[in-house]
Design a protein around this motif. Sequence first.
Motif, PDB file in Angstrom:
ATOM      1  N   MET B   1       0.838  -1.211   0.000  1.00 17.23           N
ATOM      2  CA  MET B   1       0.000   0.000   0.000  1.00 17.23           C
ATOM      3  C   MET B   1       0.865   1.249   0.000  1.00 17.23           C
ATOM      4  SD  MET B   1      -3.282  -0.249  -0.104  1.00 17.23           S
ATOM      5  CE  MET B   1      -4.132   1.043   0.772  1.00 17.23           C
ATOM      6  N   LEU B   2       1.942   1.181   0.800  1.00 21.07           N
ATOM      7  CA  LEU B   2       2.841   2.336   0.899  1.00 21.07           C
ATOM      8  C   LEU B   2       3.457   2.623  -0.470  1.00 21.07           C
ATOM      9  CD1 LEU B   2       4.157   4.345   2.874  1.00 21.07           C
ATOM     10  CD2 LEU B   2       6.059   2.726   3.073  1.00 21.07           C
ATOM     11  N   TRP B   3       3.894   1.562  -1.130  1.00 15.95           N
ATOM     12  CA  TRP B   3       4.521   1.727  -2.450  1.00 15.95           C
ATOM     13  C   TRP B   3       3.526   2.284  -3.459  1.00 15.95           C
ATOM     14  CZ3 TRP B   3       8.774   2.151  -5.201  1.00 15.95           C
ATOM     15  CH2 TRP B   3       8.696   1.985  -6.587  1.00 15.95           C
ATOM     16  N   LEU B   4       2.302   1.722  -3.453  1.00 12.11           N
ATOM     17  CA  LEU B   4       1.309   2.186  -4.419  1.00 12.11           C
ATOM     18  C   LEU B   4       0.938   3.636  -4.148  1.00 12.11           C
ATOM     19  CD1 LEU B   4      -0.951  -0.980  -4.711  1.00 12.11           C
ATOM     20  CD2 LEU B   4       0.726  -0.142  -6.339  1.00 12.11           C
ATOM     21  N   GLY B   5       0.891   3.979  -2.866  1.00  7.94           N
ATOM     22  CA  GLY B   5       0.629   5.379  -2.505  1.00  7.94           C
ATOM     23  C   GLY B   5       1.733   6.281  -3.037  1.00  7.94           C
ATOM     24  N   LEU B   6       2.941   5.802  -2.893  1.00  8.88           N
ATOM     25  CA  LEU B   6       4.094   6.581  -3.366  1.00  8.88           C
ATOM     26  C   LEU B   6       4.038   6.760  -4.891  1.00  8.88           C
ATOM     27  CD1 LEU B   6       6.822   7.847  -2.434  1.00  8.88           C
ATOM     28  CD2 LEU B   6       7.888   5.676  -3.040  1.00  8.88           C
ATOM     29  N   VAL B   7       3.697   5.665  -5.582  1.00 11.33           N
ATOM     30  CA  VAL B   7       3.594   5.740  -7.051  1.00 11.33           C
ATOM     31  C   VAL B   7       2.487   6.715  -7.446  1.00 11.33           C
ATOM     32  CG1 VAL B   7       2.981   4.440  -9.142  1.00 11.33           C
ATOM     33  CG2 VAL B   7       4.537   3.453  -7.474  1.00 11.33           C
ATOM     34  N   GLY B   8       1.343   6.614  -6.756  1.00  9.58           N
ATOM     35  CA  GLY B   8       0.220   7.502  -7.055  1.00  9.58           C
ATOM     36  C   GLY B   8       0.584   8.957  -6.810  1.00  9.58           C
ATOM     37  N   LEU B   9       1.263   9.190  -5.682  1.00 10.72           N
ATOM     38  CA  LEU B   9       1.660  10.571  -5.325  1.00 10.72           C
ATOM     39  C   LEU B   9       2.670  11.105  -6.352  1.00 10.72           C
ATOM     40  CD1 LEU B   9       0.894  12.380  -2.926  1.00 10.72           C
ATOM     41  CD2 LEU B   9       3.070  11.740  -1.866  1.00 10.72           C
ATOM     42  N   THR B  10       3.608  10.258  -6.717  1.00 10.83           N
ATOM     43  CA  THR B  10       4.612  10.654  -7.723  1.00 10.83           C
ATOM     44  C   THR B  10       3.922  11.006  -9.033  1.00 10.83           C
ATOM     45  OG1 THR B  10       6.136   9.098  -6.720  1.00 10.83           O
ATOM     46  CG2 THR B  10       6.742   9.922  -8.886  1.00 10.83           C
ATOM     47  N   ALA B  11       2.931  10.179  -9.396  1.00  6.68           N
ATOM     48  CA  ALA B  11       2.218  10.421 -10.652  1.00  6.68           C
ATOM     49  C   ALA B  11       1.504  11.765 -10.618  1.00  6.68           C
ATOM     50  CB  ALA B  11       1.222   9.291 -10.902  1.00  6.68           C
ATOM     51  N   LEU B  12       0.892  12.059  -9.484  1.00  5.74           N
ATOM     52  CA  LEU B  12       0.146  13.317  -9.373  1.00  5.74           C
ATOM     53  C   LEU B  12       1.068  14.528  -9.395  1.00  5.74           C
ATOM     54  CD1 LEU B  12      -2.583  12.430  -6.726  1.00  5.74           C
ATOM     55  CD2 LEU B  12      -2.927  12.954  -9.138  1.00  5.74           C
ATOM     56  N   SER B 242      -6.679  -6.639 -12.262  1.00  5.53           N
ATOM     57  CA  SER B 242      -6.873  -6.083 -13.598  1.00  5.53           C
ATOM     58  C   SER B 242      -5.877  -4.945 -13.842  1.00  5.53           C
ATOM     59  CB  SER B 242      -8.309  -5.578 -13.722  1.00  5.53           C
ATOM     60  OG  SER B 242      -8.479  -4.935 -14.943  1.00  5.53           O
ATOM     61  N   ILE B 243      -5.668  -4.108 -12.798  1.00  5.96           N
ATOM     62  CA  ILE B 243      -4.682  -3.014 -12.935  1.00  5.96           C
ATOM     63  C   ILE B 243      -3.294  -3.605 -13.183  1.00  5.96           C
ATOM     64  CG2 ILE B 243      -3.560  -1.073 -11.746  1.00  5.96           C
ATOM     65  CD1 ILE B 243      -6.184  -0.713 -10.152  1.00  5.96           C
ATOM     66  N   ALA B 244      -2.970  -4.654 -12.401  1.00 10.31           N
ATOM     67  CA  ALA B 244      -1.649  -5.286 -12.567  1.00 10.31           C
ATOM     68  C   ALA B 244      -1.491  -5.856 -13.983  1.00 10.31           C
ATOM     69  CB  ALA B 244      -1.472  -6.389 -11.529  1.00 10.31           C
ATOM     70  N   GLY B 245      -2.547  -6.483 -14.467  1.00 13.09           N
ATOM     71  CA  GLY B 245      -2.502  -7.064 -15.813  1.00 13.09           C
ATOM     72  C   GLY B 245      -2.301  -5.994 -16.872  1.00 13.09           C
ATOM     73  N   CYS B 290      10.572  -1.199 -10.278  1.00 14.13           N
ATOM     74  CA  CYS B 290       9.311  -0.461 -10.097  1.00 14.13           C
ATOM     75  C   CYS B 290       8.127  -1.335 -10.502  1.00 14.13           C
ATOM     76  CB  CYS B 290       9.297   0.815 -10.942  1.00 14.13           C
ATOM     77  SG  CYS B 290      10.441   2.052 -10.363  1.00 14.13           S
ATOM     78  N   LEU B 291       8.289  -2.010 -11.623  1.00 14.10           N
ATOM     79  CA  LEU B 291       7.205  -2.839 -12.147  1.00 14.10           C
ATOM     80  C   LEU B 291       6.926  -4.025 -11.221  1.00 14.10           C
ATOM     81  CD1 LEU B 291       5.533  -2.574 -14.676  1.00 14.10           C
ATOM     82  CD2 LEU B 291       7.127  -4.079 -15.862  1.00 14.10           C
ATOM     83  N   ILE B 292       7.984  -4.670 -10.762  1.00 11.31           N
ATOM     84  CA  ILE B 292       7.811  -5.861  -9.913  1.00 11.31           C
ATOM     85  C   ILE B 292       7.146  -5.478  -8.594  1.00 11.31           C
ATOM     86  CG2 ILE B 292       9.074  -7.577  -8.547  1.00 11.31           C
ATOM     87  CD1 ILE B 292      11.102  -7.735 -10.852  1.00 11.31           C
ATOM     88  N   ILE B 293       7.644  -4.418  -7.960  1.00 11.17           N
ATOM     89  CA  ILE B 293       7.082  -4.021  -6.666  1.00 11.17           C
ATOM     90  C   ILE B 293       5.612  -3.621  -6.837  1.00 11.17           C
ATOM     91  CG2 ILE B 293       7.289  -2.413  -4.717  1.00 11.17           C
ATOM     92  CD1 ILE B 293      10.306  -2.237  -5.372  1.00 11.17           C
ATOM     93  N   SER B 294       5.313  -2.922  -7.943  1.00 15.19           N
ATOM     94  CA  SER B 294       3.915  -2.512  -8.175  1.00 15.19           C
ATOM     95  C   SER B 294       3.021  -3.731  -8.357  1.00 15.19           C
ATOM     96  CB  SER B 294       3.822  -1.634  -9.425  1.00 15.19           C
ATOM     97  OG  SER B 294       4.617  -0.505  -9.286  1.00 15.19           O
ATOM     98  N   MET B 295       3.493  -4.699  -9.105  1.00 12.98           N
ATOM     99  CA  MET B 295       2.701  -5.919  -9.350  1.00 12.98           C
ATOM    100  C   MET B 295       2.444  -6.667  -8.050  1.00 12.98           C
ATOM    101  SD  MET B 295       2.210  -6.459 -12.671  1.00 12.98           S
ATOM    102  CE  MET B 295       2.907  -6.576 -14.281  1.00 12.98           C
ATOM    103  N   ILE B 296       3.504  -6.813  -7.246  1.00 16.83           N
ATOM    104  CA  ILE B 296       3.359  -7.544  -5.974  1.00 16.83           C
ATOM    105  C   ILE B 296       2.390  -6.803  -5.060  1.00 16.83           C
ATOM    106  CG2 ILE B 296       4.601  -8.256  -3.884  1.00 16.83           C
ATOM    107  CD1 ILE B 296       7.023  -8.828  -5.687  1.00 16.83           C
ATOM    108  N   SER B 297       2.505  -5.474  -5.032  1.00 12.49           N
ATOM    109  CA  SER B 297       1.624  -4.680  -4.168  1.00 12.49           C
ATOM    110  C   SER B 297       0.173  -4.840  -4.593  1.00 12.49           C
ATOM    111  CB  SER B 297       2.019  -3.204  -4.234  1.00 12.49           C
ATOM    112  OG  SER B 297       3.359  -3.042  -3.904  1.00 12.49           O
ATOM    113  N   SER B 299      -1.115  -7.308  -6.194  1.00  9.78           N
ATOM    114  CA  SER B 299      -1.526  -8.673  -5.883  1.00  9.78           C
ATOM    115  C   SER B 299      -1.876  -8.799  -4.400  1.00  9.78           C
ATOM    116  CB  SER B 299      -0.385  -9.617  -6.260  1.00  9.78           C
ATOM    117  OG  SER B 299      -0.731 -10.922  -5.969  1.00  9.78           O
ATOM    118  N   SER B 300      -1.094  -8.140  -3.543  1.00 10.95           N
ATOM    119  CA  SER B 300      -1.365  -8.182  -2.096  1.00 10.95           C
ATOM    120  C   SER B 300      -2.703  -7.529  -1.780  1.00 10.95           C
ATOM    121  CB  SER B 300      -0.266  -7.437  -1.325  1.00 10.95           C
ATOM    122  OG  SER B 300       0.972  -7.956  -1.666  1.00 10.95           O
TER     123      SER B 300
END
Lengths: 539, 311
Positions: B1-12, B242-245, B290-297, B299-300
């Motif tokens: 969740m922390l990683w996805l939050g970070l990715v989302g924040l970075t994107a914004l 679906s997002i991961a795919g 980046c891709l691997i951590i996002s996929m695992i997150s 999936s979790s």
Amino acid sequence: MLQPNQAAIDANNLLHVCLLQPDIANRKYGPALATSLPAVELVGDSLSKLAYDIRPTAAWDNGRPVTARDVEFTLKLMFCPGLPNEVARNRYRFIRAVLTDLKAPQHFTLVCRGQALEYVEASGDFFILPEAAFDPRGQLRRFSLVDLQKRATTAPPDSALQSLAQRYQAAEAGHPGQVPGCGPYQLVKWEKDRYLTFRRKPQWWADRLQPVPIALQARPKQLDYVIIPDAATATLALRRGDIDVYPQIPAREFARLRASPAAAALNFYSTTSYDVVMAGFNTRRAHLNDALTRQALSRFFDAAGLLKATQLGDGQRTVGVISPIEKENYNDSLALIPFDPAGATALLRQAGWQRGPAPGTGWTRKSANGDLQQLRLAMRYRAEGSLFSTVALQFQAAAAGLDIPVTLQPTESGAFSSSLKAGDFDVYVGVRKGNPFMFNFTPVFHSLGIDAGNTTGFSSPASDQLIEAIAAADSKTHRSQLLRRFQALLQQEAPIVPLFFLPNRIVASRQLTNLHVGSLKPGFMATTIERVPKPSAAP
Amino acid sequence: MLWLGLVGLTALLAAALPLPYAPGVPDLAHVAEPPFGAGAHWLGTDALGRDVLSMLVFGARTAVLLTLPAAVLSTLLGALAGGAAGFWGNKARLAVPYWLLAGAGAWWAVRFPGVGVGLAVAAISLGWLFTSWWRKRELASWPVPVNSVVMGAATTLDTIPRLVLVVAVTAGTGVSVSGLLVLLTLTSWPHSARLVRAQMLRVRTLPFVEAAQAVGAPAYKVWLHHALPHALQPLRTALPLSIAGLLGLESTLSFLGIGLPPDVASWGRLMATVRSEPGAWWTFLFPTMCLIISMISLSSISQYRPSAASS
């Protein structure tokens, strides 16, 4: 004859033979199918006659000799309606007639309009095709060469010409090796985008020559050309010994390989070339049809930076399409086009463009008929390799700094050529291949070449006149003066932006010998290569 | 969740971040520069001289702004289609004028010759509808095989591997970012549709749905307000997957060089540059991580159960 690119020409060089062929080693044209360079006779002040003799031993695969009739047929075929031979037509239009002699079937004379210096080389630089294979009933003999050259596009279709064009295109489309040639090799296997295999004819007519001229040597029994689009994969194949020669290797791969332990088993060659990396503007587009706008946009190219980044500084910047190594023809009085976005701004304003007040509004101007033009560009380039991508990105970034949007359109190689021909671009990046012998720019810059080889669509009465004068120049000094003027005119009108000449880099296995490398395309001679004999085992 | 939050924040915040280099601008003096080399490129540059850090940041933006909407839209499309298929099966009926109106619309959309014919059919349909409403007459109706149409379309899409389908469409003509969004949406909905349809087949037989029908509520209201909310439960798990795919698909397309326009930063495109500069491991390692951590997150998240977490 329908040759879309240099690779196709290189492959055809193995299947067919020209009257004259360039020698990579000494950079001179020499006789190939002809016994010698043509004997030139000037007639009055507007005609010249070039007399050729075909080698008596020259023969097609069925044993029939190559004759003057075949030469005449080949020239007529270039002008046969229904074949996309626009470039060849513009290049060989100066040949007006072929005079043959029934008593000496291998002797002929080309009657040429004008008395140009380069007719000697230009008149013999095309593959000869067999008349008997395409036109067994000799239907093309009904037409004279001039008739075909002057035939209007609106002329009623002739069934004989139509069927000939269809036969030829069917042979080309069916199998590239199906067009019979009198060259040393046959195409025995090929697969699109994968490989081509050429096998040497067991009995080739030039084997009977003593000595065999270098242009007619064919030492390898088999030549395999493998198409590997990826530089890293090609390098790996070379390291593993899957391939023996890697031509046109990118600069960084060349440097990396040279510094690697694998270098011990390889030979490295680097020479100058006549291949110039350039950009071209579509001058048919309303926003690019004035020289000032094109000059302004030319200043967004950082040629020095690009040369360093993509070629590690190896190569030569240039003011035009003539290579700086051709010192007598290169116009060294012209200044190199600088990377100067500030200067570009001033030029754009002079061209009538006005920048919008807010960022993102771009540049606009009113055309003569009151329409509002927006300065936005679509840039097309070949998708493979990093050279063109780097040029495109650099141009896009520089233009973006002045609020000029550039859309990048990386395009697959085949689609790229057809897009350029169709004029589907604003700016393109590509490589123009040249040579030090012939300076007939009619196919690429003359109004006759528009919708064919003249991709930028640029022409003017002054440039047409100059191009014709260059093609017809009768002395080296005069031609040199005209070429210098032509380079100045091109820089002034800026339909193209020559960036730099590429070096010719080749890496080859040390197990090869007799590999001739030089500046002329394709950069090396495949037909002279031999493998170093393996030392025989000790008894 | 922390990683996805970070990715989302970075994107914004990508455009506002104080990055030393813009993502699409090549630094011609520092091509294929390793991390922390000359030129202040902290994570190095790629084979074209582009800053790897900037490309990762803007690649995150591309990933979020492309794959998240595509996943949400395809899930929504799948939910509506699957929900309708499960609820009505092949028993729904539609009044004939509506059929004719749809036919006229199709005529116009497909641009059949004779626009007047389409317009005439549409006018007749509207006239028919108005007359029936005026005279309070019941309209004749024809059956609508919702289930067959939806499941047929989903099965047809499933028969062609998604990557092949998307590659075939994008490689032929090339697509813009919005075009790719539409393409991903239109090819990704079948999975959601199947899940929701299966759930709907169970939900529609539950007492509260039957009760709503018994009190005379219109069918579409029963479907939308009562049945559909309960049929959507499987999507809580399916959406992150679906997002991961889609993230993987977008990266694959960009790696192959046939997805997004070349000046749009993408993790897959950055990974692809290693092919022209095999020694530049940093252009492959960082985006892959980046891709691997996002996929695992993601999936979790799909396996996360609030009840299990609270107990």
